[in-house]
Design an enzyme around this catalytic site. Sequence first.
Site, PDB file in Angstrom:
ATOM      1  N   GLU A 100     -21.020 -18.945 -27.863  1.00 48.83           N
ATOM      2  CA  GLU A 100     -20.891 -19.944 -28.924  1.00 48.83           C
ATOM      3  C   GLU A 100     -20.802 -21.364 -28.376  1.00 48.83           C
ATOM      4  O   GLU A 100     -20.516 -22.291 -29.137  1.00 48.83           O
ATOM      5  CB  GLU A 100     -19.648 -19.642 -29.768  1.00 48.83           C
ATOM      6  CG  GLU A 100     -19.639 -18.291 -30.435  1.00 48.83           C
ATOM      7  CD  GLU A 100     -20.625 -18.156 -31.587  1.00 48.83           C
ATOM      8  OE1 GLU A 100     -21.487 -19.040 -31.735  1.00 48.83           O
ATOM      9  OE2 GLU A 100     -20.535 -17.163 -32.323  1.00 48.83           O
ATOM     10  N   HIS A 133     -12.991 -22.181 -32.276  1.00 53.91           N
ATOM     11  CA  HIS A 133     -13.763 -21.278 -33.140  1.00 53.91           C
ATOM     12  C   HIS A 133     -13.049 -19.944 -33.185  1.00 53.91           C
ATOM     13  O   HIS A 133     -12.775 -19.346 -32.138  1.00 53.91           O
ATOM     14  CB  HIS A 133     -15.188 -21.098 -32.614  1.00 53.91           C
ATOM     15  CG  HIS A 133     -15.918 -19.960 -33.271  1.00 53.91           C
ATOM     16  ND1 HIS A 133     -15.994 -19.818 -34.637  1.00 53.91           N
ATOM     17  CD2 HIS A 133     -16.581 -18.888 -32.750  1.00 53.91           C
ATOM     18  CE1 HIS A 133     -16.684 -18.717 -34.929  1.00 53.91           C
ATOM     19  NE2 HIS A 133     -17.039 -18.134 -33.800  1.00 53.91           N
ATOM     20  N   HIS A 165     -12.058 -16.072 -35.543  1.00 56.37           N
ATOM     21  CA  HIS A 165     -12.411 -15.070 -36.535  1.00 56.37           C
ATOM     22  C   HIS A 165     -11.176 -14.744 -37.375  1.00 56.37           C
ATOM     23  O   HIS A 165     -10.954 -13.592 -37.738  1.00 56.37           O
ATOM     24  CB  HIS A 165     -12.942 -13.802 -35.861  1.00 56.37           C
ATOM     25  CG  HIS A 165     -14.196 -14.017 -35.080  1.00 56.37           C
ATOM     26  ND1 HIS A 165     -14.730 -13.044 -34.260  1.00 56.37           N
ATOM     27  CD2 HIS A 165     -15.036 -15.082 -34.986  1.00 56.37           C
ATOM     28  CE1 HIS A 165     -15.850 -13.498 -33.698  1.00 56.37           C
ATOM     29  NE2 HIS A 165     -16.039 -14.739 -34.110  1.00 56.37           N
ATOM     30  N   TYR A 176      -2.144 -30.862 -47.692  1.00 62.35           N
ATOM     31  CA  TYR A 176      -2.197 -30.621 -46.248  1.00 62.35           C
ATOM     32  C   TYR A 176      -3.608 -30.250 -45.806  1.00 62.35           C
ATOM     33  O   TYR A 176      -4.043 -30.624 -44.714  1.00 62.35           O
ATOM     34  CB  TYR A 176      -1.178 -29.540 -45.871  1.00 62.35           C
ATOM     35  CG  TYR A 176       0.217 -29.982 -46.194  1.00 62.35           C
ATOM     36  CD1 TYR A 176       0.883 -30.881 -45.382  1.00 62.35           C
ATOM     37  CD2 TYR A 176       0.836 -29.541 -47.368  1.00 62.35           C
ATOM     38  CE1 TYR A 176       2.152 -31.324 -45.705  1.00 62.35           C
ATOM     39  CE2 TYR A 176       2.107 -29.989 -47.695  1.00 62.35           C
ATOM     40  CZ  TYR A 176       2.759 -30.870 -46.865  1.00 62.35           C
ATOM     41  OH  TYR A 176       4.015 -31.335 -47.191  1.00 62.35           O
ATOM     42  N   HIS A 184     -18.886 -15.330 -40.993  1.00 66.46           N
ATOM     43  CA  HIS A 184     -18.496 -15.360 -39.582  1.00 66.46           C
ATOM     44  C   HIS A 184     -17.076 -15.886 -39.409  1.00 66.46           C
ATOM     45  O   HIS A 184     -16.185 -15.134 -39.025  1.00 66.46           O
ATOM     46  CB  HIS A 184     -19.512 -16.213 -38.816  1.00 66.46           C
ATOM     47  CG  HIS A 184     -19.372 -16.165 -37.335  1.00 66.46           C
ATOM     48  ND1 HIS A 184     -20.371 -16.570 -36.477  1.00 66.46           N
ATOM     49  CD2 HIS A 184     -18.341 -15.798 -36.531  1.00 66.46           C
ATOM     50  CE1 HIS A 184     -19.981 -16.437 -35.237  1.00 66.46           C
ATOM     51  NE2 HIS A 184     -18.738 -15.975 -35.236  1.00 66.46           N
TER      52      HIS A 184
END
Length: 214
Positions: free
Chosen positions: A71, A90, A92, A117, A157
């Site tokens: 990635e 990044h 999951h 927020y 994703h």
Amino acid sequence: MRTPETDLVQAGAKLQSLGFSPGASGNISVRDGDRVLITPTGYGLGGLDPDRLSVVDLAGRHISGPRPSKEFPLHTAFYRRDPTAGAVVHLHSRHAAAVSCRPGWSERSAIPPLTPYFVMRVGQTPLIPYAAPGDPGQAAGLEALPFPFRAALLANHGPVVAGADLAAAVDAATELEEVCALLLLLGESGQRLLTAPDIEELTTRYGSFWDLDA
């Protein structure tokens, strides 16, 4: 002694302890001048070694260390489009990944302005069209979007978040996960969103991005 390498390792351990990186998923990076330190491919965020990190340049060329996460194009795309970005996360994480499987709320933000927020720590969060993990075309699409943002959801994703430094990126990723959990909890019921004056006041005060005309 504190270094970019040790900061990255500590951030990875924190994210895994929060349950945001199951298995060997997720990747993080920190910008160090004209180079980027990034997690190697196949490594879980909780087991990183400061002496075994990958290094790429801003164009994504591998400079040293193990092979970088596939990635890496997402990370370098964020650094190129935003010179103020010092770190990229990044994940999951469960709730953000779930929201990434739904249609976006608007063209510029997959998530509505539910909480102050979210607006002030994350800001508008576009939904990036699906591509296979590591697809450089997806990263190019993210880089080319003609409006400002510091976080995005990759369709089907999960989230990718930039910050001025690792602490800011981790905090924003945590806030994004929380607002996604709230969104799923609310379901399809009526939602009371922040008003345009509310959003304008927050973005002005905290320097976040939200296009009220989109």
